[in-house]
Write a protein that holds these residues in place. Sequence first.
Motif: not given
Length: 258
Positions: A184-190, A222-226, A235-236, A250-251
Motif C-alpha cells: 500500500f503506497l500513499f502520498y497524502e495531505h494530512v 497516514h495514521l489510519w493506514v498504519q 515506512n512513513i 504531507h506524509r
Amino acid sequence: MRIKPAFALFEDLQCAVQAAFWPTVMALCQSPSLLFRPAAISRFFMSHVWSAFGNGVDENGREVKDRLIPENAHGVVLELGAGYGHTIQYLNKSRVTKYVAVEPNVHMHDQLRCVAHAAGYTESSGSLLILPYGAEDLASILPALGDLHTVDTIISILTICSIPAPEKTLKALVAEVLKPGGQFLFYEHVLSPRADVAWWQRLWTPLWLLAMDGCRLDRPSHLWVQAVGGWSEENIWGKEGEDEENLFWHRAGKFVKS
C-alpha cells in the motif's frame, strides 16, 4: 501560527473559482436539474479545477512520488482516485502488468484513458481497467476485479482525504483486495501534529470540502493506514523542506501486507 499561512487556502479557492465557476454555471444552464444534485455540481466543478491545476499539484509532489512509486509499484496496480492519470507516468511498465483506475468522477475518464493508452495500458490488451466507483464501493469493485486478493499494489495519491468512512474502507481494501505480500503506497495531505495548525485545518475543512468534492484538511490518513494492522513493513516519511505551518502538510508511506 502566523496569519498568512492560516489564510493561504483562500488564494487556492480564488484560483479554483476562476478556473471552474463559469464552466459550472454553463453546465447548470444546460441542465438545471443539477441544482437538486449538489454532489454532482461539486464533482463537475472539481473536474475543471483539477484540469487547470492538476499538473502543478503533481509537479509539487514529484520528488516524493519519484521515490515512492517507480521502484515499488508492481504487478496489478490499483489506484484510488486516479483523476486524470498523473500517477501513470510514475509506473514502470516493465514491472506493472495491469493498471486499475478507481475514479468516481466520470468527467475525468476520457483524459485518464488517453494518458493510460499513451503509456501502453489499454482495455483491449487487458492491461487497463477504469472503474467509475468510489474506493468505498467494494461491492462493485470486487466483482470487477474478479476475485479476492487480486491486487499486488494499491496506490493512493491525495485521495484518502475525500473517501467516505475512510478507516472502514482502508481496512476492507487491504483485507479483501490486496494480496499477502502486497504493498500500500500513499502520498497524502494530512492533519498536522501541531495543535495550532490542526485548529485552522479543522476550521476551514467545512468550507473546503464543499468546494472540493469532499476533500478534507483534517484527516490523519497516514495514521489510519498504519492502524489497519497486519503489516510486515511500515515506512512513513515527509516532504523535504515543507513548511510545518502549511495547511496541506504531507506524509508518504510504504506498507507491506503480511
